[in-house]
Scaffold this motif. Structure first.
Motif, PDB file in Angstrom:
ATOM      1  N   ALA A  33      22.074  32.093  30.096  1.00 26.57           N
ATOM      2  CA  ALA A  33      21.563  33.414  30.459  1.00 26.57           C
ATOM      3  C   ALA A  33      20.054  33.515  30.237  1.00 26.57           C
ATOM      4  O   ALA A  33      19.344  34.181  30.993  1.00 26.57           O
ATOM      5  N   LEU A  34      19.545  32.826  29.196  1.00 26.56           N
ATOM      6  CA  LEU A  34      18.110  32.886  28.918  1.00 26.56           C
ATOM      7  C   LEU A  34      17.288  32.138  29.952  1.00 26.56           C
ATOM      8  O   LEU A  34      16.063  32.334  30.036  1.00 26.56           O
ATOM      9  N   MET A  35      17.923  31.265  30.726  1.00 27.32           N
ATOM     10  CA  MET A  35      17.200  30.556  31.777  1.00 27.32           C
ATOM     11  C   MET A  35      16.708  31.497  32.876  1.00 27.32           C
ATOM     12  O   MET A  35      15.699  31.195  33.541  1.00 27.32           O
ATOM     13  N   ILE A  36      17.387  32.607  33.079  1.00 24.97           N
ATOM     14  CA  ILE A  36      17.105  33.464  34.234  1.00 24.97           C
ATOM     15  C   ILE A  36      15.670  33.989  34.244  1.00 24.97           C
ATOM     16  O   ILE A  36      14.961  33.832  35.252  1.00 24.97           O
ATOM     17  N   PRO A  37      15.163  34.629  33.168  1.00 22.40           N
ATOM     18  CA  PRO A  37      13.770  35.115  33.238  1.00 22.40           C
ATOM     19  C   PRO A  37      12.755  33.979  33.355  1.00 22.40           C
ATOM     20  O   PRO A  37      11.716  34.150  34.007  1.00 22.40           O
ATOM     21  N   VAL A  38      13.055  32.823  32.743  1.00 22.88           N
ATOM     22  CA  VAL A  38      12.141  31.685  32.849  1.00 22.88           C
ATOM     23  C   VAL A  38      12.114  31.167  34.288  1.00 22.88           C
ATOM     24  O   VAL A  38      11.054  30.876  34.843  1.00 22.88           O
ATOM     25  N   LEU A  39      13.269  31.066  34.906  1.00 21.75           N
ATOM     26  CA  LEU A  39      13.340  30.614  36.288  1.00 21.75           C
ATOM     27  C   LEU A  39      12.674  31.605  37.235  1.00 21.75           C
ATOM     28  O   LEU A  39      12.144  31.214  38.281  1.00 21.75           O
ATOM     29  N   THR A  40      12.682  32.878  36.877  1.00 19.57           N
ATOM     30  CA  THR A  40      12.002  33.885  37.707  1.00 19.57           C
ATOM     31  C   THR A  40      10.499  33.617  37.749  1.00 19.57           C
ATOM     32  O   THR A  40       9.867  33.689  38.821  1.00 19.57           O
ATOM     33  N   LEU A  41       9.922  33.313  36.593  1.00 21.69           N
ATOM     34  CA  LEU A  41       8.493  32.984  36.557  1.00 21.69           C
ATOM     35  C   LEU A  41       8.179  31.756  37.410  1.00 21.69           C
ATOM     36  O   LEU A  41       7.215  31.742  38.176  1.00 21.69           O
ATOM     37  N   LEU A  42       8.999  30.729  37.272  1.00 24.26           N
ATOM     38  CA  LEU A  42       8.764  29.502  38.030  1.00 24.26           C
ATOM     39  C   LEU A  42       8.912  29.745  39.531  1.00 24.26           C
ATOM     40  O   LEU A  42       8.119  29.239  40.340  1.00 24.26           O
ATOM     41  N   HIS A  92      13.100  26.187  25.934  1.00 21.65           N
ATOM     42  CA  HIS A  92      12.871  27.470  26.624  1.00 21.65           C
ATOM     43  C   HIS A  92      11.415  27.903  26.506  1.00 21.65           C
ATOM     44  O   HIS A  92      10.818  28.386  27.481  1.00 21.65           O
ATOM     45  N   LEU A  93      10.844  27.727  25.320  1.00 15.98           N
ATOM     46  CA  LEU A  93       9.453  28.130  25.107  1.00 15.98           C
ATOM     47  C   LEU A  93       8.512  27.297  25.966  1.00 15.98           C
ATOM     48  O   LEU A  93       7.567  27.832  26.567  1.00 15.98           O
ATOM     49  N   ALA A  94       8.770  25.999  26.056  1.00 21.58           N
ATOM     50  CA  ALA A  94       7.913  25.121  26.846  1.00 21.58           C
ATOM     51  C   ALA A  94       7.952  25.496  28.330  1.00 21.58           C
ATOM     52  O   ALA A  94       6.906  25.576  28.988  1.00 21.58           O
ATOM     53  N   PHE A  95       9.133  25.761  28.859  1.00 18.10           N
ATOM     54  CA  PHE A  95       9.231  26.122  30.270  1.00 18.10           C
ATOM     55  C   PHE A  95       8.692  27.538  30.515  1.00 18.10           C
ATOM     56  O   PHE A  95       8.185  27.825  31.604  1.00 18.10           O
ATOM     57  N   LEU A  96       8.821  28.422  29.529  1.00 19.34           N
ATOM     58  CA  LEU A  96       8.242  29.751  29.661  1.00 19.34           C
ATOM     59  C   LEU A  96       6.716  29.671  29.740  1.00 19.34           C
ATOM     60  O   LEU A  96       6.090  30.314  30.606  1.00 19.34           O
ATOM     61  N   LEU A  97       6.117  28.879  28.858  1.00 23.44           N
ATOM     62  CA  LEU A  97       4.663  28.707  28.892  1.00 23.44           C
ATOM     63  C   LEU A  97       4.222  28.024  30.186  1.00 23.44           C
ATOM     64  O   LEU A  97       3.190  28.375  30.760  1.00 23.44           O
ATOM     65  N   PHE A  98       5.025  27.049  30.637  1.00 27.42           N
ATOM     66  CA  PHE A  98       4.686  26.384  31.895  1.00 27.42           C
ATOM     67  C   PHE A  98       4.761  27.362  33.068  1.00 27.42           C
ATOM     68  O   PHE A  98       3.916  27.330  33.965  1.00 27.42           O
ATOM     69  N   GLY A  99       5.759  28.247  33.044  1.00 28.68           N
ATOM     70  CA  GLY A  99       5.882  29.244  34.096  1.00 28.68           C
ATOM     71  C   GLY A  99       4.721  30.217  34.100  1.00 28.68           C
ATOM     72  O   GLY A  99       4.196  30.581  35.167  1.00 28.68           O
ATOM     73  N   LEU A 100       4.283  30.649  32.907  1.00 29.14           N
ATOM     74  CA  LEU A 100       3.134  31.554  32.820  1.00 29.14           C
ATOM     75  C   LEU A 100       1.860  30.872  33.294  1.00 29.14           C
ATOM     76  O   LEU A 100       1.039  31.478  34.008  1.00 29.14           O
ATOM     77  N   TRP A 101       1.701  29.608  32.896  1.00 31.24           N
ATOM     78  CA  TRP A 101       0.516  28.864  33.346  1.00 31.24           C
ATOM     79  C   TRP A 101       0.529  28.671  34.861  1.00 31.24           C
ATOM     80  O   TRP A 101      -0.497  28.833  35.530  1.00 31.24           O
ATOM     81  N   LEU A 102       1.688  28.353  35.410  1.00 30.38           N
ATOM     82  CA  LEU A 102       1.799  28.141  36.851  1.00 30.38           C
ATOM     83  C   LEU A 102       1.539  29.441  37.616  1.00 30.38           C
ATOM     84  O   LEU A 102       0.885  29.446  38.666  1.00 30.38           O
ATOM     85  N   LEU A 103       2.047  30.561  37.053  1.00 30.66           N
ATOM     86  CA  LEU A 103       1.827  31.855  37.700  1.00 30.66           C
ATOM     87  C   LEU A 103       0.338  32.220  37.691  1.00 30.66           C
ATOM     88  O   LEU A 103      -0.211  32.694  38.700  1.00 30.66           O
ATOM     89  N   ARG A 104      -0.301  31.988  36.554  1.00 30.24           N
ATOM     90  CA  ARG A 104      -1.737  32.309  36.452  1.00 30.24           C
ATOM     91  C   ARG A 104      -2.557  31.397  37.361  1.00 30.24           C
ATOM     92  O   ARG A 104      -3.504  31.840  38.022  1.00 30.24           O
TER      93      ARG A 104
END
Length: 359
Positions: free
Chosen positions: A276-285, A338-350
């Protein structure tokens, strides 16, 4: 509000289509396995439907995150191709606002995934395992097909020319018993006119009773055999050992896992929460990977996105196995992934939308 409904509808429609295709493929392969078991006589045909039904939550908990990920990519990719996203951003829809809109179907998907992983999947697996164990323990004639040699457990192979209409009585029976059944080097062949099953109410044991037949005992490589003629002969039907214990952590409910403090339970609990926690991270990606140029096409970044999802899921599975083996501490667990992919998603979005604002 109109744009809000339009974007959510596009995401959900695309997600539903991807889910239907993936579910059809995965359930089709599992159905073929069960159908092959039923054709071989090891599983009654009537159980196939219920087994497939209780396996569905386990399929959905893995399919829905990927389908949501691809749903955002394909839906927003089409908007970029049609220049609709350019118009929306010109009208004041910033990437942050689009991210907020995308999180609404993400919340809905996360609830469905959490419902499956935390409740429905362990319930379905436990129900299926209990059903298969009961079927193996009963060892009745429901799985036998007339005119075929079939394994009846305990090293016995059974052939019956006919079955009665209620499938409770065999006719023209042939039984071959190997070393597993006789506990010595001899081989026993039994032929009888009929056979039926009885239960001993005192001991709970089940017996196959044969009528009017002959029993031959032979030594492999020998030229002599012992023959026994009988009017009635019975032997005990032993239950087939189950492949998996019902105490397996995958079969236990989330409430039961919370009461345990061992590494297996903690690893399984973190895995169920991770889906379930993958969902917001995948949204960023997906927000960043969905942005394509009209000349590239909407499928330009589809393969890299699928590979990224596979890496994410594989790392979570590896962390779960490491926790079970005692290599990784449970207090560390899957959270750094999860933290690593979250940070990667934020970096990719920026990086993606920041460069566009700069240009």
């Amino acid at each position: 509000m109109v744009v809000f409904r339009y974007l959510i509808r596009e995401i959900l429609i695309t997600m539903a289509a991807v889910t239907a295709v993936l579910l059809l493929v995965i359930m089709g392969s599992r159905f073929i396995r069960y159908f092959a078991d039923a054709a071989a006589g090891s599983l009654p045909v009537g159980l196939v439907g219920s087994l497939m039904l209780f396996h569905m939550p386990g399929f959905l908990q893995l399919i829905l995150p990927l389908a949501f990920f691809l749903g955002i990519m394909l839906a927003y990719g089409q908007l970029y191709l049609n220049s609709e996203m350019t118009v929306l951003q010109a009208c004041g829809f910033s990437p942050l606002k689009l991210l907020g809109i995308s999180l609404w179907p993400g919340v809905f998907t996360g609830i469905l995934v959490g419902l499956c992983s935390l409740w429905l999947t362990p319930l379905g697996l436990a129900t299926n395992e209990l059903t298969l164990q009961q079927q193996s323990a009963q060892a009745d004639f429901s799985a036998l097909s007339p005119g075929r040699f079939q394994d009846f457990g305990s090293g016995r192979t059974v052939y019956a020319e006919h079955l009665s209409e209620n499938r409770s009585r065999l006719e023209n029976v042939f039984i071959s018993e190997g070393q597993d059944a006789t506990d010595d080097s001899s081989h026993v062949v039994t032929r009888a006119e009929s056979g039926y099953q009885v239960n001993d109410e005192q001991t709970g044991q089940r017996y196959l009773v044969l009528s009017n037949g002959h029993r031959y005992t032979v030594e492999p490589g020998g030229n002599a055999a012992e023959r026994l003629d009988f009017a009635t002969y019975a032997f005990r039907i032993e239950s087939v050992a189950s492949e998996r214990d019902l105490d397996d952590v995958e079969l236990q409910s989330t409430a039961q896992l919370l009461t345990r403090d061992d590494s297996d339970a903690r690893a399984e609990l973190q895995w169920r929460l991770s889906l379930a926690l993958m969902i917001p991270v995948l949204t960023l990606l997906a927000m960043s990977l969905s942005r394509v140029d009209p000349r590239q096409g909407r499928f330009a970044k589809l393969l890299p996105a699928i590979m990224l999802h596979v890496v994410y899921l594989s790392l979570l599975l590896s962390a779960q196995e490491a926790m079970r083996d005692g290599v990784l501490a449970t207090y560390i667990g899957v959270w750094p992934i999860h933290l690593a992919f979250l940070l990667f998603g934020l970096w990719l979005l920026r990086r993606t939308f920041g460069q566009r604002r700069g240009r």
